[in-house]
Design a protein around this motif. Structure first.
Motif, PDB file in Angstrom:
ATOM      1  N   SER A 175       0.843  -1.190   0.000  1.00 22.78           N
ATOM      2  CA  SER A 175       0.000   0.000   0.000  1.00 22.78           C
ATOM      3  C   SER A 175       0.884   1.248   0.000  1.00 22.78           C
ATOM      4  N   ALA A 176       0.297   2.370  -0.381  1.00 20.88           N
ATOM      5  CA  ALA A 176       1.035   3.645  -0.387  1.00 20.88           C
ATOM      6  C   ALA A 176       1.531   3.988   1.010  1.00 20.88           C
ATOM      7  N   GLU A 177       0.717   3.647   2.018  1.00 23.57           N
ATOM      8  CA  GLU A 177       1.090   3.933   3.406  1.00 23.57           C
ATOM      9  C   GLU A 177       2.322   3.130   3.823  1.00 23.57           C
ATOM     10  N   ASP A 178       2.317   1.841   3.495  1.00 28.77           N
ATOM     11  CA  ASP A 178       3.459   1.006   3.869  1.00 28.77           C
ATOM     12  C   ASP A 178       4.710   1.388   3.082  1.00 28.77           C
ATOM     13  N   PHE A 179       4.537   1.761   1.826  1.00 30.45           N
ATOM     14  CA  PHE A 179       5.698   2.169   1.034  1.00 30.45           C
ATOM     15  C   PHE A 179       6.330   3.428   1.622  1.00 30.45           C
ATOM     16  N   LYS A 180       5.492   4.354   2.074  1.00 31.01           N
ATOM     17  CA  LYS A 180       6.000   5.592   2.694  1.00 31.01           C
ATOM     18  C   LYS A 180       6.753   5.258   3.980  1.00 31.01           C
ATOM     19  N   MET A 181       6.232   4.312   4.749  1.00 33.80           N
ATOM     20  CA  MET A 181       6.900   3.923   5.997  1.00 33.80           C
ATOM     21  C   MET A 181       8.267   3.298   5.699  1.00 33.80           C
ATOM     22  N   VAL A 182       8.305   2.408   4.702  1.00 34.58           N
ATOM     23  CA  VAL A 182       9.573   1.785   4.308  1.00 34.58           C
ATOM     24  C   VAL A 182      10.538   2.842   3.784  1.00 34.58           C
ATOM     25  N   ASP A 183      10.014   3.791   3.033  1.00 35.85           N
ATOM     26  CA  ASP A 183      10.834   4.876   2.493  1.00 35.85           C
ATOM     27  C   ASP A 183      11.500   5.671   3.616  1.00 35.85           C
ATOM     28  N   ASP A 184      10.732   6.057   4.613  1.00 36.49           N
ATOM     29  CA  ASP A 184      11.271   6.809   5.752  1.00 36.49           C
ATOM     30  C   ASP A 184      12.307   5.973   6.507  1.00 36.49           C
ATOM     31  N   PHE A 185      11.992   4.698   6.685  1.00 33.04           N
ATOM     32  CA  PHE A 185      12.884   3.778   7.401  1.00 33.04           C
ATOM     33  C   PHE A 185      14.226   3.633   6.682  1.00 33.04           C
ATOM     34  N   LYS A 234      15.610   5.649   4.483  1.00 31.48           N
ATOM     35  CA  LYS A 234      16.349   6.914   4.513  1.00 31.48           C
ATOM     36  C   LYS A 234      17.122   7.054   5.813  1.00 31.48           C
ATOM     37  N   THR A 235      16.487   6.643   6.921  1.00 33.17           N
ATOM     38  CA  THR A 235      17.126   6.747   8.234  1.00 33.17           C
ATOM     39  C   THR A 235      18.262   5.730   8.384  1.00 33.17           C
ATOM     40  N   GLN A 236      17.994   4.496   7.978  1.00 29.50           N
ATOM     41  CA  GLN A 236      18.947   3.414   8.227  1.00 29.50           C
ATOM     42  C   GLN A 236      20.068   3.336   7.190  1.00 29.50           C
ATOM     43  N   LEU A 237      19.744   3.600   5.920  1.00 26.19           N
ATOM     44  CA  LEU A 237      20.721   3.399   4.852  1.00 26.19           C
ATOM     45  C   LEU A 237      21.119   4.680   4.117  1.00 26.19           C
ATOM     46  N   GLY A 238      20.292   5.719   4.286  1.00 29.02           N
ATOM     47  CA  GLY A 238      20.569   6.952   3.560  1.00 29.02           C
ATOM     48  C   GLY A 238      20.091   6.912   2.126  1.00 29.02           C
ATOM     49  N   TYR A 239      19.279   5.898   1.787  1.00 28.34           N
ATOM     50  CA  TYR A 239      18.697   5.772   0.449  1.00 28.34           C
ATOM     51  C   TYR A 239      17.176   5.751   0.574  1.00 28.34           C
ATOM     52  N   SER A 240      16.499   6.334  -0.397  1.00 30.89           N
ATOM     53  CA  SER A 240      15.042   6.291  -0.389  1.00 30.89           C
ATOM     54  C   SER A 240      14.562   4.997  -1.033  1.00 30.89           C
ATOM     55  N   ALA A 241      13.349   4.606  -0.700  1.00 28.08           N
ATOM     56  CA  ALA A 241      12.741   3.427  -1.325  1.00 28.08           C
ATOM     57  C   ALA A 241      12.540   3.660  -2.818  1.00 28.08           C
ATOM     58  N   GLU A 242      12.360   4.901  -3.205  1.00 32.53           N
ATOM     59  CA  GLU A 242      12.218   5.224  -4.626  1.00 32.53           C
ATOM     60  C   GLU A 242      13.493   4.857  -5.378  1.00 32.53           C
ATOM     61  N   MET A 243      14.652   5.132  -4.784  1.00 29.15           N
ATOM     62  CA  MET A 243      15.933   4.820  -5.431  1.00 29.15           C
ATOM     63  C   MET A 243      16.133   3.310  -5.566  1.00 29.15           C
ATOM     64  N   LEU A 244      15.586   2.546  -4.609  1.00 26.08           N
ATOM     65  CA  LEU A 244      15.780   1.099  -4.567  1.00 26.08           C
ATOM     66  C   LEU A 244      14.539   0.343  -5.036  1.00 26.08           C
ATOM     67  N   ASN A 245      13.634   1.040  -5.682  1.00 29.43           N
ATOM     68  CA  ASN A 245      12.297   0.526  -5.980  1.00 29.43           C
ATOM     69  C   ASN A 245      12.281  -0.786  -6.761  1.00 29.43           C
ATOM     70  N   THR A 246      13.269  -0.999  -7.629  1.00 27.66           N
ATOM     71  CA  THR A 246      13.280  -2.203  -8.468  1.00 27.66           C
ATOM     72  C   THR A 246      14.104  -3.339  -7.861  1.00 27.66           C
TER      73      THR A 246
END
Length: 284
Positions: A98-108, A110-122
């Motif tokens: 879901s969009a909500e879970d993707f946003k949560m993973v994205d924030d997570f 960014k904090t842990q790895l310094g990369y957004s979920a968008e950058m790692l999307n594939t």
């Protein structure tokens, strides 16, 4: 308390099965046409202490080459691995949640790895989970395989692999991308707490050298990547390795180092080698 109970069960398991199941990470392989013995050692891929025991060093001295799951000194390994990290058929992480879970993973991330979920999307979600392992250790990461390779290099011995990078990475195409992503969501929701506790339990078990308990631990893991896909992650690969180990050991005395969870169980490497005609005995 959970860790204490886990260790107690491991020790009791070792006591009950003492006559048939010995607690050891190092096993001697002989017979079945071998002119010199080879050795099988259960590794742990990342740890806080990768120091090797004297018996392991002696076994390395008595063999002529090192065989790991992968040929880790292959200069093309990293490049080839990167090409296998992406999901097939245009699947993305965003399409799996879901969009909500993707946003949560994205924030997570960014904090842990310094990369957004968008950058790692594939990327295959499990690859991203693996990138988080050092965060769970809470120490400088060490590798048992790296320590074994240092000895091989000092002895001017070859390092080879039991499987190709493509074979190992294809395992993560055989595991549902949906399940992989759901596990990454759980990791993000717990902010690494669940995964850190499980890793600490496995590290504690590893120190007991109880390979049967380690195998059972994977089957009962809260992470479906291991508990649901035991055949894909362990058993099928074990089966594939046996004929290769036979050929390698008969050509040259070899020190085999594979993940410790591959050793135990009725479809583990030790049992399969014995069924193939080899004598496999614990080194004390």
């Amino acid at each position: 308390m959970k860790k204490a109970i886990l260790l107690l069960l491991a020790l009791l398991s070792g006591f009950v099965n003492a006559q048939t199941k010995e607690n050891s990470l190092l096993w001697k392989i002989s017979g079945n046409g071998l002119t010199k013995p080879s050795y099988l050692f259960g590794t742990i891929h990342i740890t806080c202490d990768a120091s090797l025991s004297d018996k392991v060093k002696k076994a390395m001295d008595n063999t002529e080459q090192l065989c790991l799951e992968l040929d880790m000194d292959d200069p093309n390994m990293q490049t080839e691995m990167v090409t296998k990290m992406m999901m097939k058929d245009g699947v993305t992480m965003k399409s799996l949640v879901s969009a909500e879970d993707f946003k949560m993973v994205d924030d997570f991330l960014k904090t842990q790895l310094g990369y957004s979920a968008e950058m790692l999307n594939t990327f295959k979600p499990f690859m991203i989970s693996a990138m988080l392992y050092p965060k769970m250790l809470g120490c400088e990461v060490q590798s048992v395989e790296s320590e074994l390779m240092k000895i091989s290099k000092a002895q001017n011995e070859e390092v080879i692999g039991l499987e190709t990078i493509a074979e190992q990475m294809n395992v993560f195409d055989a595991i549902s991308y949906q399940d992989q992503m759901e596990e990454l969501v759980k990791t993000a929701k717990s902010n690494l707490k669940r995964d850190t506790e499980e890793m600490n339990d496995m590290l504690a078990l590893y120190k007991t050298e109880n390979i049967e308990a380690m195998f059972e631990f994977t089957k009962k893991s809260e992470n479906v990547m291991t508990s649901k896909y035991t055949d894909v992650m362990l058993n099928n690969r074990n089966q594939n390795w046996i004929s290769r180990m036979d050929k390698i050991a008969k050509a040259k005395s070899t020190f085999f180092g594979v993940g410790a969870a591959h050793l135990g169980g009725e479809q583990g490497v030790i049992v399969l080698l014995r069924k193939a005609g080899f004598k496999v005995e614990a080194v004390k």
